[in-house]
Design a protein around this motif. Structure first.
Motif, PDB file in Angstrom:
ATOM      1  N   CYS A 443       0.989  -1.219   0.080  1.00 24.84           N
ATOM      2  CA  CYS A 443       0.042  -0.134  -0.195  1.00 24.84           C
ATOM      3  C   CYS A 443       1.005   1.181   0.026  1.00 24.84           C
ATOM      4  CB  CYS A 443      -0.954  -0.037   1.229  1.00 24.84           C
ATOM      5  SG  CYS A 443      -1.805   1.440   1.541  1.00 24.84           S
ATOM      6  N   THR A 444       0.816   2.003  -1.290  1.00 17.76           N
ATOM      7  CA  THR A 444       1.619   2.984  -1.347  1.00 17.76           C
ATOM      8  C   THR A 444       0.967   4.152  -0.800  1.00 17.76           C
ATOM      9  OG1 THR A 444       3.317   2.246  -2.971  1.00 17.76           O
ATOM     10  CG2 THR A 444       3.012   4.709  -2.657  1.00 17.76           C
ATOM     11  N   LEU A 445       1.150   5.089  -0.064  1.00 15.58           N
ATOM     12  CA  LEU A 445       0.342   6.247   0.441  1.00 15.58           C
ATOM     13  C   LEU A 445       0.527   7.228  -0.656  1.00 15.58           C
ATOM     14  CD1 LEU A 445       0.830   6.551   4.458  1.00 15.58           C
ATOM     15  CD2 LEU A 445      -0.888   5.121   3.000  1.00 15.58           C
ATOM     16  N   ALA A 446      -0.755   7.752  -1.297  1.00 15.54           N
ATOM     17  CA  ALA A 446      -0.582   8.712  -2.264  1.00 15.54           C
ATOM     18  C   ALA A 446      -0.372  10.034  -1.963  1.00 15.54           C
ATOM     19  CB  ALA A 446      -1.801   8.559  -3.218  1.00 15.54           C
ATOM     20  N   SER A 447      -0.421  10.341  -0.688  1.00 13.93           N
ATOM     21  CA  SER A 447      -0.001  11.622   0.049  1.00 13.93           C
ATOM     22  C   SER A 447       1.130  12.338  -0.383  1.00 13.93           C
ATOM     23  CB  SER A 447      -0.639  11.594   1.370  1.00 13.93           C
ATOM     24  OG  SER A 447      -0.182  12.607   1.962  1.00 13.93           O
ATOM     25  N   LYS A 448       1.120  13.520  -0.388  1.00 14.13           N
ATOM     26  CA  LYS A 448       2.360  14.408  -0.498  1.00 14.13           C
ATOM     27  C   LYS A 448       3.017  14.419   1.023  1.00 14.13           C
ATOM     28  CE  LYS A 448       0.441  16.767  -4.188  1.00 14.13           C
ATOM     29  NZ  LYS A 448      -0.235  18.114  -4.555  1.00 14.13           N
ATOM     30  N   GLN A 449       1.979  14.375   2.000  1.00 14.06           N
ATOM     31  CA  GLN A 449       2.539  14.541   3.313  1.00 14.06           C
ATOM     32  C   GLN A 449       3.209  13.565   4.158  1.00 14.06           C
ATOM     33  OE1 GLN A 449      -0.581  15.791   2.069  1.00 14.06           O
ATOM     34  NE2 GLN A 449      -0.092  17.720   2.031  1.00 14.06           N
ATOM     35  N   ASN A 450       2.468  12.462   3.884  1.00 13.19           N
ATOM     36  CA  ASN A 450       2.834  11.016   4.509  1.00 13.19           C
ATOM     37  C   ASN A 450       3.556  10.238   3.514  1.00 13.19           C
ATOM     38  OD1 ASN A 450       2.532  11.503   7.524  1.00 13.19           O
ATOM     39  ND2 ASN A 450       0.555  12.102   6.668  1.00 13.19           N
ATOM     40  N   LYS A 451       4.613  10.132   3.261  1.00 13.76           N
ATOM     41  CA  LYS A 451       5.361   9.468   2.263  1.00 13.76           C
ATOM     42  C   LYS A 451       5.806   8.094   2.422  1.00 13.76           C
ATOM     43  CE  LYS A 451       6.826  13.816   0.328  1.00 13.76           C
ATOM     44  NZ  LYS A 451       8.058  14.713  -0.187  1.00 13.76           N
ATOM     45  N   TYR A 452       4.842   7.251   2.846  1.00  9.47           N
ATOM     46  CA  TYR A 452       5.249   6.049   3.280  1.00  9.47           C
ATOM     47  C   TYR A 452       4.663   4.866   2.385  1.00  9.47           C
ATOM     48  CZ  TYR A 452       6.341   8.446   7.281  1.00  9.47           C
ATOM     49  OH  TYR A 452       6.631   9.404   8.455  1.00  9.47           O
ATOM     50  N   ILE A 453       5.293   3.687   2.189  1.00  5.66           N
ATOM     51  CA  ILE A 453       4.675   2.472   1.602  1.00  5.66           C
ATOM     52  C   ILE A 453       4.657   1.456   2.856  1.00  5.66           C
ATOM     53  CG2 ILE A 453       5.195   0.791  -0.342  1.00  5.66           C
ATOM     54  CD1 ILE A 453       7.419   3.041  -1.222  1.00  5.66           C
ATOM     55  N   PHE A 454       3.525   0.809   2.929  1.00  6.20           N
ATOM     56  CA  PHE A 454       3.043  -0.223   3.778  1.00  6.20           C
ATOM     57  C   PHE A 454       3.182  -1.510   3.041  1.00  6.20           C
ATOM     58  CE2 PHE A 454       2.356   3.629   6.252  1.00  6.20           C
ATOM     59  CZ  PHE A 454       2.633   3.372   7.442  1.00  6.20           C
ATOM     60  N   LEU A 455       3.710  -2.428   3.873  1.00  2.00           N
ATOM     61  CA  LEU A 455       3.757  -3.770   3.260  1.00  2.00           C
ATOM     62  C   LEU A 455       3.022  -4.829   4.150  1.00  2.00           C
ATOM     63  CD1 LEU A 455       6.825  -2.511   2.706  1.00  2.00           C
ATOM     64  CD2 LEU A 455       6.802  -4.438   1.113  1.00  2.00           C
ATOM     65  N   ALA A 456       2.421  -5.750   3.997  1.00  2.00           N
ATOM     66  CA  ALA A 456       2.064  -6.783   5.034  1.00  2.00           C
ATOM     67  C   ALA A 456       2.160  -7.959   4.595  1.00  2.00           C
ATOM     68  CB  ALA A 456       0.250  -6.531   4.992  1.00  2.00           C
ATOM     69  N   HIS A 457       2.684  -8.754   5.574  1.00  2.00           N
ATOM     70  CA  HIS A 457       3.109 -10.118   5.624  1.00  2.00           C
ATOM     71  C   HIS A 457       2.347 -10.842   6.502  1.00  2.00           C
ATOM     72  CE1 HIS A 457       5.815 -13.892   5.291  1.00  2.00           C
ATOM     73  NE2 HIS A 457       5.468 -13.787   4.186  1.00  2.00           N
ATOM     74  N   GLY A 458       1.236 -11.938   6.240  1.00  2.00           N
ATOM     75  CA  GLY A 458       0.630 -12.234   7.309  1.00  2.00           C
ATOM     76  C   GLY A 458       0.022 -11.470   8.016  1.00  2.00           C
ATOM     77  N   LYS A 459       0.327 -11.410   9.471  1.00  2.00           N
ATOM     78  CA  LYS A 459      -0.093 -10.552  10.293  1.00  2.00           C
ATOM     79  C   LYS A 459       0.600  -9.239  10.699  1.00  2.00           C
ATOM     80  CE  LYS A 459      -2.617 -13.920  13.128  1.00  2.00           C
ATOM     81  NZ  LYS A 459      -2.649 -14.710  14.335  1.00  2.00           N
ATOM     82  N   GLU A 460       1.844  -9.256  10.008  1.00  2.00           N
ATOM     83  CA  GLU A 460       2.839  -8.383  10.311  1.00  2.00           C
ATOM     84  C   GLU A 460       2.727  -7.033   9.276  1.00  2.00           C
ATOM     85  OE1 GLU A 460       4.073  -8.606  12.941  1.00  2.00           O
ATOM     86  OE2 GLU A 460       3.522 -10.472  13.529  1.00  2.00           O
TER      87      GLU A 460
END
Lengths: 547, 230
Positions: A443-460
């Motif tokens: 999940c790449t956050l599209a926002s200009k403010q919070n420039k993070y990419i989140f990755l999920a593997h199982g529960k983590e």
């Protein structure tokens, strides 16, 4: 002669009357005028079925109301809804009108008026609320996560230890049945919203599903069925072997990706209508071949004017490159390129060293491409995770700029991570990962403010900072169930909804993610044990809105 | 005496009022005329170039009846108006055995034209027919007794190949492109069609051009390059 005298006498009398000086001896009384103020101020948008409470505050000209005998009359749409001073009324109509309070002084019959315009809407237009598509008991279920905040007895929002208002979302299960009084269908696939230049509006939502009545297009305000997707195809029928896996809806061009990579398209005749034009049965073509590609969704809230495709080709003619679908209709420059597929350009300064060319990604396997908002509708940034043929992972970031009213594409100048010099926005770096990326949900956050990419593997759940990708992938949160989908489309990119395989949903705080460490601060809200939405297949922010 | 005369007149009038009169069935002649002819001459114009592969083409007209519908099919006749005809006899087929159907007041007449003559590729001709009186029918309304078929085999741009259809869908007209379009789609007339339908047809046309590697008249430019539809 006598008549003449009579006439003269009348004239003389009237002249005397005109000269009469009125000395006046009236009994004037000071009026105790009333100014009315609505407390609280009545919001224009009110949800049909919600209770509206108004406590009018009166300001008296003589600062004294002890002797006043007042009569109250509240009306809405010319219908009397209350005759009490304080209004407690359930909005029961969809008609936009004025809420009017008439206060009448019984003794002198003078009436004082205050009013407020109300635009009735539904619960489905609540700001920053979410849709969840799931399968439960063999049926497609569309549910709505209504954003609410915890209130104290006085109706004030309660804050948590971090000064945040405590979320207390309400899960409204199976809203399709609730509003349409029929079963939605079965074999749910995914959700896709589309908007038009319609105001006020809350967009439309297409529920893609294989079973039951098939995919269905819903009015985003009422969640009532508008049309079946099949009716949006020419001839009222799907193409042969139609099994959609993804879709993207731009201003004029709507795209549906089939399981085999064929892209079916519709060009709207007008962007002022939700339904105009038809999908055709012939898929998109490029370079005299059928396009076989995956759609890269533009997680944008309103107008979308370009869509990236990851072209995979066919087994006979495989390819691994990015293409772009234009959606331009500019009357002033007389450009009409809606639905036109083009290749990405070569960079002016060539592809940077180790950057996998977007025009030919070679043997590298694309694991994820995520959209990032960077400016106007004609600009877009993208995160890209690759697995190279030697098993190493590579992260790339690139930006694309389109001419404002033309087809020209370029890689705009900017500072890539770790560099102070301006160059074309093409960045790559090798990354190491604590988890196998090919097994992750991204999940790449599209926002200009919070420039993070989140990755999920199982529960983590893990995250990566787009500004400093060299810092790698770090752990963020442990969920109660395995993650099946994530969506972080809020404008600020400050929260992310997560669908879990236990049938629950979780909202995580993503604001300044790299600076917060405690789970309590990362946590916003999670559905309770009483909520079981079944097998969740898609979660998304309900964006609505218009072009 | 005068009184008696009045009585007698009244009695006679009363007797006359009781007299039954035989009502005849309307039996005026039957007239035929060509319907929908605003200018008095119903005409159809076409080019054989819009019907590739066809050596003959039928032009259709409505023919209407004034008078009582017949109880059986009745023959009617046409004749060529030589003074208003430039087509040669081989360019059309003289309609024979024309029947106006029983019980109807409207029928369809088809005029078969032949497009094989070489001169039609450069020359437009016309043939004019007039309703001829016979034992069954007389020519009807004076301004609606004639029809004209104007035809040629000259390659020409159809009137509907215009506006958004030309700009966004089909691109510039060429006789060759049009001919292939008809072969690929089976359609030679997109009048009144929606842009989505036109897009579907033209995408089919594109696929045909690609699969058959059709080139422009220069023999080296792929025809598909000139089709703007996406």
């Amino acid at each position: 002669m006598k008549n003449k005298y009579t006439l003269f006498l009348f004239l003389a009398l009237s002249v005397f009357m005109g000269c009469y000086d009125d000395k006046g001896n009236y009994d004037y009384e000071k009026l105790n005028d009333i100014e009315i103020e609505f407390i609280p101020e009545v919001d224009a948008y009110q949800i049909i079925g919600d209770e509206i409470k108004v406590h009018p505050k009166f300001k008296y000209a003589l600062n004294d109301s002890s002797d006043l005998k007042l009569k109250y009359e509240w009306t809405y749409a010319n219908k009397v809804i209350s005759q009490e001073r304080e209004l407690v009324w359930v909005l029961d109509t969809h008609v936009q009108h004025k809420l009017v309070l008439r206060v009448t002084n019984v003794e002198n019959n003078l009436t004082y008026i205050q009013s407020a315009t109300i635009i009735p809407t539904t619960v489905y237009t609540s700001y920053d609320s979410y849709l969840v598509l799931s399968e439960k008991n063999g049926q497609s279920i569309l549910s709505y996560i209504l954003r609410r905040y915890k209130e104290d007895e006085d109706g004030e929002y309660i804050q948590d230890e971090f000064g945040r208002e405590i979320l207390e979302c309400e899960v409204i299960e199976d809203i399709y049945y609730k509003e349409n009084k029929e079963a939605l269908g079965s074999h749910p696939l995914f959700l896709q919203e589309h908007v038009a230049k319609v105001f006020p509006s809350d967009g439309h939502v297409i529920v893609f599903q294989e079973g039951g009545q098939g995919s269905v297009d819903l009015d985003g305000t009422t969640m009532l069925k508008d049309i079946l997707l099949a009716d949006a195809f020419i001839g009222g029928a799907y193409p042969k072997d139609f099994h959609p896996v993804n879709a993207e809806m731009m201003d004029y061009t709507h795209l549906i990706e089939n399981y085999d990579g064929k892209i079916y398209s519709k060009l709207k005749d007008s962007y002022k209508l939700f339904q105009s034009g038809y999908y055709i049965h012939t898929p998109l073509f490029f370079e005299n071949k059928e396009v076989r590609a995956s759609i890269i969704n533009t997680q944008k809230i309103q107008s979308k004017q370009l869509t990236l495709l990851l072209s995979r080709g066919t087994s006979e003619n495989p390819e691994n490159r990015l293409l772009l679908v234009h959606d331009i209709r500019d009357q002033f420059s007389d450009v009409n390129s809606s639905g036109k597929v083009v290749a990405l350009p070569e960079p002016k300064d060539g592809w940077p060293e180790n950057f996998k060319p977007l025009t030919d990604l070679g043997d590298s396997k694309v694991l994820h491409i995520g959209y990032v908002a960077i400016g106007w509708e004609t600009d877009a940034g993208y995160t890209m995770f690759l697995k190279n043929s030697d098993g190493t992972y590579q992260y790339q970031y690139f930006e694309i700029k389109r001419e404002y009213s033309g087809e020209g594409l370029s890689y705009p100048q900017g500072k890539v991570p770790g560099s102070d010099k301006n160059s074309e926005m093409l960045f790559s770096c090798p990354i190491t990962s604590p988890i196998p990326l090919e097994e992750c949900k991204f999940c790449t956050l599209a926002s200009k403010q919070n420039k993070y990419i989140f990755l999920a593997h199982g529960k983590e759940i893990y995250f990566m900072d787009r500004d400093v990708p060299q810092n790698g992938i770090r752990h963020y949160y442990t969920c109660k169930g395995n993650v099946v989908d994530m969506n972080g489309r809020t404008y600020q990119g400050d929260e992310m909804i997560i669908g879990l395989d236990n049938g629950g949903v979780l909202l995580l705080n993503t604001k300044e993610a790299k600076q917060i460490s405690s789970d309590a601060e990362k946590f916003l809200w999670e559905s309770g044990p009483e909520v079981d939405l079944g097998k969740i297949v898609d979660v998304t922010l309900k964006v609505g809105g218009n072009i | 005496m005068r009184k008696y005369i009045i009585y007698i007149c009244l009695i006679i009038a009363g007797m006359c009022a009781c007299n039954t009169e035989e009502v005849d069935v309307y039996s005026s002649p039957r007239y035929l005329f060509f319907q929908d002819s605003l200018k008095g001459l119903d005409s159809v114009k076409f080019s054989f170039s819009h019907y590739p592969g066809e050596t003959s083409h039928d032009a259709s007209f409505y023919i209407a009846l004034t008078g009582l519908p017949a109880e059986e099919d009745l023959e009617y006749e046409l004749q060529v108006v030589d003074s208003l005809t430039t087509a040669l006899a081989e360019d059309y087929e003289m309609p024979q055995g024309l029947l106006f159907p029983a019980g109807e007041t409207l029928s369809t007449l088809k005029i078969r034209c032949n497009g094989t003559r070489e001169a039609l590729k450069t020359q437009q001709v016309h043939v004019t027919f007039k309703i001829a009186a016979n034992k069954n029918f007389s020519p009807g309304l004076s301004g609606k007794q004639m029809i004209r078929v104007i035809f040629n085999n000259i390659e020409s741009k159809p009137l509907w190949w215009d506006g958004d259809l030309e700009k966004l869908i089909l691109g510039a007209y060429s006789p060759n492109k049009f001919r292939h379009f008809i072969i690929a789609t089976g359609r030679n007339d997109l009048t009144g069609i929606s842009l989505s339908e036109a897009r579907e047809l033209t995408m089919q046309f594109k696929v045909y051009l690609i699969e058959n590697n059709i080139m422009e008249d220069d023999g080296k430019t792929p025809m598909v390059n000139g089709i703007p539809v996406y």
